[in-house]
Design a protein around this motif. Sequence first.
Motif, mmCIF file in Angstrom:
data_model
loop_
_atom_site.group_PDB
_atom_site.id
_atom_site.type_symbol
_atom_site.label_atom_id
_atom_site.label_comp_id
_atom_site.label_asym_id
_atom_site.label_seq_id
_atom_site.Cartn_x
_atom_site.Cartn_y
_atom_site.Cartn_z
ATOM 1 N N THR A 325 91.485 109.830 140.924
ATOM 2 C CA THR A 325 91.817 110.775 141.994
ATOM 3 C C THR A 325 93.269 110.620 142.415
ATOM 4 O OG1 THR A 325 89.536 110.665 142.811
ATOM 5 C CG2 THR A 325 91.209 111.518 144.325
ATOM 6 N N ILE A 326 93.727 109.359 142.563
ATOM 7 C CA ILE A 326 95.107 109.103 142.981
ATOM 8 C C ILE A 326 96.088 109.582 141.919
ATOM 9 C CG2 ILE A 326 96.758 107.281 143.580
ATOM 10 C CD1 ILE A 326 94.391 105.665 144.669
ATOM 11 N N GLN A 327 95.753 109.405 140.630
ATOM 12 C CA GLN A 327 96.648 109.816 139.548
ATOM 13 C C GLN A 327 96.846 111.330 139.535
ATOM 14 O OE1 GLN A 327 94.838 108.181 136.042
ATOM 15 N NE2 GLN A 327 95.878 106.191 136.240
ATOM 16 N N ARG A 328 95.804 112.069 139.929
ATOM 17 C CA ARG A 328 95.908 113.526 139.909
ATOM 18 C C ARG A 328 96.661 114.072 141.116
ATOM 19 N NH1 ARG A 328 90.610 112.845 137.983
ATOM 20 N NH2 ARG A 328 89.699 113.352 140.021
ATOM 21 N N MET A 329 96.777 113.238 142.193
ATOM 22 C CA MET A 329 97.525 113.692 143.373
ATOM 23 C C MET A 329 98.238 112.487 143.975
ATOM 24 S SD MET A 329 96.236 115.945 146.598
ATOM 25 C CE MET A 329 97.440 116.833 147.593
ATOM 26 N N VAL A 330 99.516 112.350 143.622
ATOM 27 C CA VAL A 330 100.298 111.178 144.019
ATOM 28 C C VAL A 330 100.445 111.090 145.536
ATOM 29 C CG1 VAL A 330 102.522 109.998 143.758
ATOM 30 C CG2 VAL A 330 101.532 111.238 141.840
ATOM 31 N N ALA A 331 100.375 112.216 146.231
ATOM 32 C CA ALA A 331 100.534 112.213 147.693
ATOM 33 C C ALA A 331 99.491 111.320 148.371
ATOM 34 C CB ALA A 331 100.437 113.631 148.237
ATOM 35 N N LEU A 332 98.332 111.190 147.747
ATOM 36 C CA LEU A 332 97.289 110.342 148.337
ATOM 37 C C LEU A 332 97.755 108.891 148.443
ATOM 38 C CD1 LEU A 332 94.110 111.740 146.485
ATOM 39 C CD2 LEU A 332 94.938 112.289 148.787
ATOM 40 N N ALA A 333 98.472 108.414 147.424
ATOM 41 C CA ALA A 333 98.977 107.041 147.443
ATOM 42 C C ALA A 333 99.994 106.859 148.566
ATOM 43 C CB ALA A 333 99.603 106.687 146.107
ATOM 44 N N THR A 334 100.748 107.910 148.874
ATOM 45 C CA THR A 334 101.732 107.848 149.961
ATOM 46 C C THR A 334 101.059 107.773 151.324
ATOM 47 O OG1 THR A 334 103.241 109.183 148.608
ATOM 48 C CG2 THR A 334 103.729 109.018 150.965
ATOM 49 N N LEU A 335 99.936 108.459 151.465
ATOM 50 C CA LEU A 335 99.295 108.585 152.775
ATOM 51 C C LEU A 335 98.247 107.505 153.053
ATOM 52 C CD1 LEU A 335 98.807 112.470 152.724
ATOM 53 C CD2 LEU A 335 100.545 111.165 153.978
ATOM 54 N N MET A 336 97.751 106.843 152.004
ATOM 55 C CA MET A 336 96.712 105.824 152.202
ATOM 56 C C MET A 336 97.108 104.735 153.200
ATOM 57 S SD MET A 336 94.768 104.926 148.636
ATOM 58 C CE MET A 336 96.261 104.165 148.002
ATOM 59 N N PRO A 337 98.323 104.165 153.084
ATOM 60 C CA PRO A 337 98.680 103.088 154.021
ATOM 61 C C PRO A 337 98.694 103.528 155.478
ATOM 62 C CG PRO A 337 100.174 103.133 152.130
ATOM 63 C CD PRO A 337 99.367 104.383 152.073
ATOM 64 N N ILE A 338 98.944 104.836 155.715
ATOM 65 C CA ILE A 338 98.963 105.321 157.097
ATOM 66 C C ILE A 338 97.576 105.227 157.702
ATOM 67 C CG2 ILE A 338 99.401 107.329 158.558
ATOM 68 C CD1 ILE A 338 101.466 108.259 156.521
ATOM 69 N N ILE A 390 98.623 113.706 162.947
ATOM 70 C CA ILE A 390 98.834 113.441 161.521
ATOM 71 C C ILE A 390 98.415 114.635 160.678
ATOM 72 C CG2 ILE A 390 96.590 112.329 161.125
ATOM 73 C CD1 ILE A 390 99.953 111.353 159.525
ATOM 74 N N GLY A 391 97.357 115.344 161.112
ATOM 75 C CA GLY A 391 96.896 116.502 160.357
ATOM 76 C C GLY A 391 97.933 117.604 160.311
ATOM 77 N N LEU A 392 98.537 117.897 161.467
ATOM 78 C CA LEU A 392 99.571 118.934 161.527
ATOM 79 C C LEU A 392 100.807 118.523 160.730
ATOM 80 C CD1 LEU A 392 99.338 120.004 165.290
ATOM 81 C CD2 LEU A 392 98.627 121.321 163.281
ATOM 82 N N CYS A 393 101.216 117.263 160.884
ATOM 83 C CA CYS A 393 102.413 116.804 160.164
ATOM 84 C C CYS A 393 102.228 116.880 158.652
ATOM 85 C CB CYS A 393 102.746 115.367 160.578
ATOM 86 S SG CYS A 393 103.367 115.217 162.272
ATOM 87 N N VAL A 394 101.090 116.411 158.154
ATOM 88 C CA VAL A 394 100.842 116.411 156.716
ATOM 89 C C VAL A 394 100.744 117.839 156.194
ATOM 90 C CG1 VAL A 394 99.130 115.831 154.944
ATOM 91 C CG2 VAL A 394 99.813 114.123 156.654
ATOM 92 N N SER A 395 100.103 118.712 156.958
ATOM 93 C CA SER A 395 99.983 120.116 156.526
ATOM 94 C C SER A 395 101.348 120.761 156.366
ATOM 95 C CB SER A 395 99.154 120.902 157.549
ATOM 96 O OG SER A 395 97.839 120.396 157.620
ATOM 97 N N LEU A 396 102.245 120.464 157.316
ATOM 98 C CA LEU A 396 103.577 121.070 157.271
ATOM 99 C C LEU A 396 104.451 120.440 156.186
ATOM 100 C CD1 LEU A 396 104.297 121.367 161.113
ATOM 101 C CD2 LEU A 396 103.736 123.220 159.525
ATOM 102 N N VAL A 397 104.415 119.118 156.075
ATOM 103 C CA VAL A 397 105.292 118.431 155.120
ATOM 104 C C VAL A 397 104.887 118.732 153.679
ATOM 105 C CG1 VAL A 397 105.998 116.159 154.249
ATOM 106 C CG2 VAL A 397 105.943 116.600 156.711
ATOM 107 N N PHE A 398 103.581 118.686 153.404
ATOM 108 C CA PHE A 398 103.108 118.873 152.033
ATOM 109 C C PHE A 398 102.693 120.313 151.746
ATOM 110 C CE2 PHE A 398 102.619 114.350 152.766
ATOM 111 C CZ PHE A 398 103.042 113.790 151.575
#
Length: 467
Positions: A325-338, A390-398
């Motif tokens: 799942t992470i390999q198909r969407m790299v953004a997940l790896a960025t957001l996991m630590p948050i 966080i939901g609004l920020c992620v929606s706008l950034v990505f």
Amino acid sequence: MSESELAATDAAVEPSHDDEDRLTPAFVAAVLDRVEAGDDEGARALVAPLHPADIADLFEVAPEERRPALATALAEMLDADVFAEMNDWVREALLDELDAHQVADIAGQLDTDDAVAIIEDLEEDEQRAVLRALDPDDRAAIEEALSYPEESAGRLMQRELIAVRENMTVGDLLDYLRSNEDLTTDFWEIFVVDPAHRPIGTLRLSWVLRTPRTIQLADVMQREQTLIPVDMDQEEVALRFQKYGLISAAVVDQAGRLVGMITVDDILHIVQEEAGEDVLKLSGAGDGDINEPVLDSYRARVRWLVVNLATALVASSIISLFEGTIQRMVALATLMPIVAGVGGNAGTQTLAVTVRALATNQLTRTNRWRAVMREIRVALLNGATIAVVIGLCVSLVFQNPLLGVVIATAMLANIVIAGLAGVLVPLTLERLKADPAVASSIFVTMTTDSMGFFVFLGLAAASGLVG
């Protein structure tokens, strides 16, 4: 240094204390320079105005390798009061340099509780040697104290007190206090006992001084008092002092006989010690004393780091389940630590509140479930707020509204889980008769990391976010 250089150093020394009542580096350096130059008299002249507690501080801030020479130079100033104020590790190292008779002389000048604090840290053979060198009365009192459990009222109490019978008048009491030179000179209350030496009341000095000589003690004494069992844990003793606003309290044995007293100055040390101890236990840092030997600190800390490593592997194994799942969407790896990081902080907040409430008896079996529900409500409010942000920020950034919904949901869920873990982990440890402060943070962090990763990556996979 030459004598002229030392004189210049002394002249340049700032006041011995700074604005926060700590010894200044310049003053400490001047004393140590005098000792190194062999000018013991000059060192003593600088130290002479200091309070015993400040002399103890001087040894604590001095480098370890220079303390023996400092002790030799200030030997005549190292009295019982200084040792009583000294850090345990520093004191133990200095006492190792003294023979049994010297340690016995120091212990003999102290109240029983302070003498016990010194002797209990010695090795068993050293203890026996020091006890043999003590006066018989002091030896008997200290041996009795050492027979009680560590950190109990029996170890904490002092035997030097005033106890009288209730059939005396105020005049009789005053005459007794003035004529008996063997009585202790430091006391705030006088204990009234029955023929079996059981405490039945107390007299404050202010009452005694303001009451006519002809009045019977039984007519002015306060019969209600807080009695401390000799085997009560020192933390519980401190809570009783705080709850009832005590200045001193009688300590009684299993038969109810008066065997000692505890005063508020002892309790202040206990409150500070217990508060610091709980904070250090939460982090697994052992005693956390900067004077503790390196190997002792290593042994205390490394075992919890090993446990932490094991719990981290649990979180890592959960991530490996979603590797595709992470390999198909790299953004997940960025957001996991948050998700994991914010959840961990939320859990630590709840954990700190719960451990403190348990330590101060605010949280008991009567109200524990009410406390759990309270933390769930707080977690829901916090989670909802952070989830929206966080939901609004992620929606706008990505530019991906579904990703925003996924991380918002995961954040809300993990903060609620963190709140539950923060209160349930210490409650469970307390129910199992374990110290709730010990390593609770490790298990709370494991829970928030593992569940944060699982919920976030699981929602991402289940929502169709990753094609």
